[in-house]
Write an enzyme that holds these catalytic residues in place. Structure first.
Site, mmCIF file in Angstrom:
data_model
loop_
_atom_site.group_PDB
_atom_site.id
_atom_site.type_symbol
_atom_site.label_atom_id
_atom_site.label_comp_id
_atom_site.label_asym_id
_atom_site.label_seq_id
_atom_site.Cartn_x
_atom_site.Cartn_y
_atom_site.Cartn_z
ATOM 1 N N ILE A 70 1.058 -0.988 -0.025
ATOM 2 C CA ILE A 70 0.090 0.358 0.388
ATOM 3 C C ILE A 70 1.316 0.996 0.086
ATOM 4 O O ILE A 70 1.332 1.169 0.897
ATOM 5 C CB ILE A 70 -1.288 -0.282 1.304
ATOM 6 C CG1 ILE A 70 -1.643 0.984 1.314
ATOM 7 C CG2 ILE A 70 -0.530 -0.003 2.569
ATOM 8 C CD1 ILE A 70 -3.063 1.353 1.500
ATOM 9 N N SER A 71 0.890 2.108 -0.596
ATOM 10 C CA SER A 71 1.158 3.184 -1.201
ATOM 11 C C SER A 71 1.176 4.347 0.086
ATOM 12 O O SER A 71 0.226 4.398 1.021
ATOM 13 C CB SER A 71 1.082 4.037 -2.285
ATOM 14 O OG SER A 71 1.436 3.566 -3.479
ATOM 15 N N GLN A 72 2.466 4.942 0.145
ATOM 16 C CA GLN A 72 2.344 5.660 1.717
ATOM 17 C C GLN A 72 1.743 6.880 1.257
ATOM 18 O O GLN A 72 1.408 7.003 -0.074
ATOM 19 C CB GLN A 72 3.869 6.605 1.722
ATOM 20 C CG GLN A 72 4.448 6.988 0.284
ATOM 21 C CD GLN A 72 5.902 6.462 -0.424
ATOM 22 O OE1 GLN A 72 5.233 5.085 -0.876
ATOM 23 N NE2 GLN A 72 6.657 7.110 -0.208
#
Length: 226
Positions: A70-72
């Site tokens: 999950i991207s920052q």
């Protein structure tokens, strides 16, 4: 939103989201208030397994299984801001993953399609988004590097994995004036550039390079081999 994994959206969680939005505005340079409001509205902790909930509002990427992340939040906000989404626009996301970016985009426009290559992540994401009361009719299992030609054109296409080159199919599926936001570079994380491509005419595209980034590899015919 409805709950998932029996985790409530508590006052503490809402406070953590407010602090995250403040960070994104003050230290990460996000200026689009609609984007900030979208991130403030989506409970990111509900996209984590309960054991990892404490990491949800840190500005960092986190594994979600199947070799994906999950991207920052700052990258989610930046990519979304670069699309310049207006209400009623048609969007395509490449790489559903956990479903978090999809949920953010759904705060900005009603028409969002998303494609996931990995069947395990697709089913997890579909169940999670359904439990949150978000639309799942726009979710597709398939090769995102080829886009969704049957539903094109799109006002914005957002790619959440690194491509070896600009996927030609995605360029063709942009509406005139539409934008493609995509990481391009080597499969080795840290060797990619975030690009924004604006389609100005049938064969006319403007390319902007917006800095280095790190994404997992895009899989598919116009991506990296599985």
């Amino acid at each position: 939103m409805r709950l998932i994994h029996s985790l409530p959206d508590t006052y503490r969680h809402r406070g953590q989201r407010r602090a995250l939005v403040t960070l994104l505005r003050a230290q990460r340079g996000i200026r689009d208030e609609r984007v900030l409001a979208a991130l403030g509205a989506v409970p990111r902790h509900l996209f984590f397994e309960p054991a990892f909930e404490a990491h949800a509002y840190q500005d960092k990427a986190f594994p979600i299984g199947e070799g994906q992340t999950i991207s920052q939040p700052s990258m989610v906000a930046l990519q979304t801001e670069l699309l310049g989404v207006l209400p009623g626009q048609r969007l395509l996301e490449i790489g559903t993953g956990s479903g978090y970016q999809f949920a953010v985009l759904c705060q900005l426009t009603e028409y969002v399609q998303s494609i996931e290559f990995n069947p395990v992540l697709f089913e997890r994401g579909r169940q999670r988004l359904a439990a949150l009361g978000l639309p799942t009719t726009g979710l597709h299992l398939g090769d995102g590097s080829l886009g969704l030609p049957a539903l094109a054109p799109f006002d914005g296409i957002l790619v959440t994995a690194g491509a070896p080159a600009l996927p030609p199919a995605l360029l063709r599926q942009l509406r005139i004036g539409g934008r493609l936001v995509v990481p391009v570079g080597t499969a080795d994380p840290g060797q990619q550039q975030l690009l924004r491509i604006t389609r100005e005419g049938p064969e006319s595209f403007v390319r902007e390079a917006l800095g280095d980034c790190r994404f997992v590899p895009l899989r598919g015919a116009a991506g990296w081999a599985v």
